[in-house]
Design a protein around this motif. Structure first.
Motif, short mmCIF file in Angstrom:
data_model
loop_
_atom_site.label_atom_id
_atom_site.label_comp_id
_atom_site.label_asym_id
_atom_site.label_seq_id
_atom_site.Cartn_x
_atom_site.Cartn_y
_atom_site.Cartn_z
N ALA A 1 -24.57 16.88 14.36
CA ALA A 1 -25.12 18.02 15.13
C ALA A 1 -25.72 17.30 16.63
N LYS A 2 -26.57 16.26 16.91
CA LYS A 2 -26.97 15.62 17.98
C LYS A 2 -25.90 14.56 18.58
N GLU A 3 -25.87 14.01 18.61
CA GLU A 3 -24.72 13.26 18.88
C GLU A 3 -23.10 12.91 19.08
N ALA A 4 -22.47 13.29 17.72
CA ALA A 4 -21.10 13.64 18.05
C ALA A 4 -20.36 14.17 19.45
N SER A 5 -19.68 13.11 20.25
CA SER A 5 -18.57 13.47 21.28
C SER A 5 -17.74 15.01 21.08
N ASP A 6 -17.55 14.84 19.75
CA ASP A 6 -16.51 15.66 19.61
C ASP A 6 -17.30 16.44 19.22
N ASP A 7 -16.76 17.85 19.75
CA ASP A 7 -17.87 19.82 18.57
C ASP A 7 -17.38 19.68 18.13
N ARG A 8 -16.23 19.50 17.93
CA ARG A 8 -15.40 20.12 16.26
C ARG A 8 -16.59 18.98 15.15
N TYR A 9 -16.98 17.57 15.30
CA TYR A 9 -17.40 17.10 14.48
C TYR A 9 -18.73 17.49 14.96
N LYS A 10 -19.28 17.82 15.90
CA LYS A 10 -21.20 18.35 15.52
C LYS A 10 -20.99 19.33 14.88
N ILE A 11 -19.87 20.51 15.27
CA ILE A 11 -20.49 21.90 14.41
C ILE A 11 -20.71 21.63 12.72
N ARG A 12 -19.47 20.51 12.34
CA ARG A 12 -19.44 20.52 10.99
C ARG A 12 -20.37 20.23 10.80
N GLY A 13 -21.27 18.86 11.65
CA GLY A 13 -22.65 18.29 10.85
C GLY A 13 -23.59 19.40 11.04
N LEU A 14 -23.61 20.08 12.01
CA LEU A 14 -24.02 21.59 11.38
C LEU A 14 -24.28 22.21 10.81
N ARG A 15 -22.90 22.33 10.49
CA ARG A 15 -23.13 23.96 8.88
C ARG A 15 -23.42 22.98 7.74
N GLY A 16 -22.75 21.15 7.27
CA GLY A 16 -23.23 21.13 6.60
C GLY A 16 -24.46 20.37 6.39
#
Length: 673
Positions: free
Chosen positions: A549-564
């Motif tokens: 959520a903090k460091e992913a460069s791709d928003d898709r993975y950032k959102i996955r991190g947040l939702r997880g």
């Protein structure tokens, strides 16, 4: 009834019953009659301590049948039983038919010493009119067990009242037991009243290892004209007491037209002494049974004889019966082989399991094959796998699975290369039960060797089952080693398998691929981190999701991190402070309102004052005001206690919400405060 039987009977009763005795308290003292005055409690206290016979007799002479009077008479009778003498006997005997007072008098007479008591009771017995009192006095004579009372008791053995006859039987036996020689002339035959007591007699002799006397009593019971259940019990005990000498009697009952006596024979046949004498006698009766059900029951009884000699004697006959004939008999024989069988019966059982037989026969054979004990049986099953036809191999593989024959892993491997699809499928199923961590690399290697998609799915399921039984980190390490060189579909499966295995190594491996350069594996790894199910891994997975959520460069993975990350706070067990901390972190990191709003679900799922306070922090933010109001009301509705924080929150909702329904709900919560 024979003289011997009655002598035995009386001896047992004498040993079974004993006269009531009372320990002498050193503090007991004599209380003068003048003390027997005052209130009922005061008199009762005197009677509970007095040793004065005259005082007790004075109470027994009182008139009246009210509860207070009877209570005092009960206390007096109890004291007379321990301190009375023959001087009390005339008065106590005269009271015997005075209802409850008479019972208290008889209670005292049971333990007052002296032959005069017995004589007085014998004298009064013929004069008593109430059968219940007569039976009670006979019981007292039995407890006192004076040989002189035997003649009187015998006179009541043929009384018209059943209770009197039974009491007379016990009394006669008890009294006779005190005398080694007495006259049996004129005794009636053993009847139902005597039979119950006779069982106790025989059991006592058996306990004393007086086998001859026990046998004599049981023989008398078995031959008597008594109740059916008594006779059946007598037959059973008689044969059991005879041991191997009772084989002829056992055979007689096996062939009895009375089904209940046949069942008695089945029970006792199981319990007779070890050795093949009884077993061979029972085997010889199988062909004589015309009823298949009787034959089946006899086979089962023989199969339950557990000694080596019995097993050896019965195995050939039972094995033959297991191969053909009436289904009920065949199933019974197959079941019996579970106890008496050895590796030699495997062909019989595999044939029964594999033949086009009835489900009952096949299921019985499979169950016996699974439970037949011994390492030799295990070895024979493995041999069947190597040498049998396809159908036999399938049975052998399923048995290896059910019996958990771990040593058969090498032989099982060959099953995956078999040309028969049923053999390959059975092999895959068995792997999940017998494979250990040492076999895991080989099992993983099969992923690239299976012949079709159906077998691949079966193997994947087997791997999931097997890996969850293995040490987590060791299994995860083996899986991780294979990922780099596997094909893409297998790589995806192996990542999924890591989530099934769970543990530190599994989390770390999946996280590594979540930060890798392979888009497909990265996509799968981030998906798995967001769906991780293992509670012990919660903090590790939370850290991995938070990092995304903090460091992913791709928003898709950032959102996955947040939702997880928020899913963990919403679904996993944790302290309330940690849950609120994670929700606030997620809110601050999220860039989209659709993600931020997920924190309110965390607050409403776990209602508390702390969660309410966290939700109310957003009530002044326009984008989240209504959601904060809704969450506050939900928490208020779920909070049964009256709390100032709830009242304050509901007032704020009423003031700031634009939703009329929400305002009304808040008002109802406020009205409860």
């Amino acid at each position: 009834m024979t003289k011997l039987t009655f002598k035995i009977f009386s001896t047992l009763i004498a040993m079974t019953f004993c006269a009531t005795t009372f320990a002498q308290d050193p503090d007991w003292h004599v209380v003068p009659k003048d003390d027997l005055t005052g209130t009922r409690p005061a008199i009762a206290r005197v009677l509970q301590t007095t040793a004065d016979e005259a005082t007790c007799l004075q109470v027994m002479q009182q008139e009246g049948t009210n509860d207070d009077t009877l209570y005092l008479k009960m206390l007096a009778g109890k004291r007379l039983g321990t301190h009375g003498t023959v001087a009390s006997v005339p008065q106590l005997v005269s009271m015997l038919e005075q209802g409850q007072a008479g019972f208290f008098a008889r209670y005292a007479l049971e333990t007052i010493p002296g032959a005069e008591v017995d004589a007085a009771l014998c004298e009064v017995l013929p004069k008593l009119k109430d059968p219940a009192v007569v039976a009670g006095v006979l019981t007292t004579l039995g407890v006192r067990a004076n040989p002189a009372s035997m003649k009187t008791a015998r006179e009541f053995l043929t009384n018209s009242d059943a209770d009197v006859r039974k009491a007379a039987a016990y009394a006669f036996a008890l009294c006779a037991a005190a005398n080694d020689s007495f006259d049996y002339t004129g005794l009636p035959e053993l009847n139902a009243e005597l039979a119950d007591a006779a069982f106790l007699l025989a059991e006592c002799f058996a306990a004393k290892d007086d086998r001859a006397m026990a046998i004599a009593v049981y023989d008398a019971i078995a031959k008597a004209d008594i109740q059916a259940y008594q006779m059946e019990s007598g037959v059973y005990q008689h044969i059991l007491a005879l041991g191997n000498e009772g084989i002829s009697e056992l055979v007689t009952q096996i062939n009895s037209p009375d089904i209940k006596l046949f069942l008695v024979a089945m029970k006792v046949g199981r319990e007779l002494p070890a050795g093949d004498a009884v077993t061979r006698a029972m085997l010889a009766q199988i062909d004589k049974q015309t009823d298949p059900l009787r034959k089946a029951l006899l086979v089962r009884a023989i199969g339950d004889r557990n000694d080596a000699a019995s097993k050896s004697a019965s195995l050939p006959v039972i094995s033959e019966l297991a191969q053909s004939g009436d289904e009920v008999v065949r199933v019974a024989a197959i079941d019996a082989l579970r106890n008496i069988g050895n590796p030699s019966v495997l062909p019989v059982l595999t044939a029964a399991a594999n033949q086009n037989t009835s489900p009952a026969t096949a299921n019985a054979a499979k169950k016996t094959l699974a439970e037949l004990p011994g390492k030799e049986v295990d070895a024979a099953i493995v041999d069947l796998l190597e040498k049998g036809n396809a159908a036999a191999k399938v049975i052998a593989i399923k048995l290896i699975e059910e019996r958990r024959i771990i040593t058969a892993f090498a032989q099982l491997q060959k099953g995956l290369e078999d040309s028969d699809a049923n053999v390959r499928k059975a092999t895959l199923d068995a792997f999940g039960q017998v494979a250990g961590i040492d076999e895991l690399p080989l099992l993983l290697g099969f992923l690239s060797q299976v012949k079709n998609e159906e077998e691949l799915k079966a193997l994947q399921q087997v791997l999931k089952s097997a890996c969850t039984r293995m040490p987590q980190d060791a299994a995860a390490s083996e899986v991780a080693k294979m990922i780099p060189t596997a094909t893409r579909p297998i790589q995806i499966f192996l990542l999924e398998l890591l989530m099934e295995i769970a543990g530190p190594k599994a989390v770390a491996t999946v996280e590594t691929y979540a930060w890798g350069n392979d888009v497909s594996l990265k996509d799968k790894a981030t998906e798995l981190l967001g769906a991780w199910r293992s509670p012990p891994d919660m903090e590790r997975v939370a850290n991995a999701c938070l990092k995304l959520a903090k460091e992913a460069s791709d928003d898709r993975y950032k959102i996955r991190g947040l939702r997880g990350y928020i899913r963990l706070a919403r679904q996993f067990d944790m302290p309330v402070e940690r849950r609120i901390e994670m929700a606030k972190q997620m809110f601050d990191l999220a860039e989209r309102d659709a993600d931020k709003i997920l924190v309110f679900d965390v607050y409403s799922r776990y209602p508390s004052a702390n969660m309410l306070a966290a939700a109310m922090e957003h009530i002044d933010k326009a984008a989240f005001r209504e959601k904060a109001c809704e969450t506050a009301v939900i928490i208020g509705e779920k909070t049964p206690d009256k709390l100032a924080t709830v009242a304050a929150a509901m007032k704020a909702v009423i003031e700031k919400s634009t939703n009329a329904d929400m305002k009304a709900r808040a008002q109802r919560v406020l009205d409860r405060q």
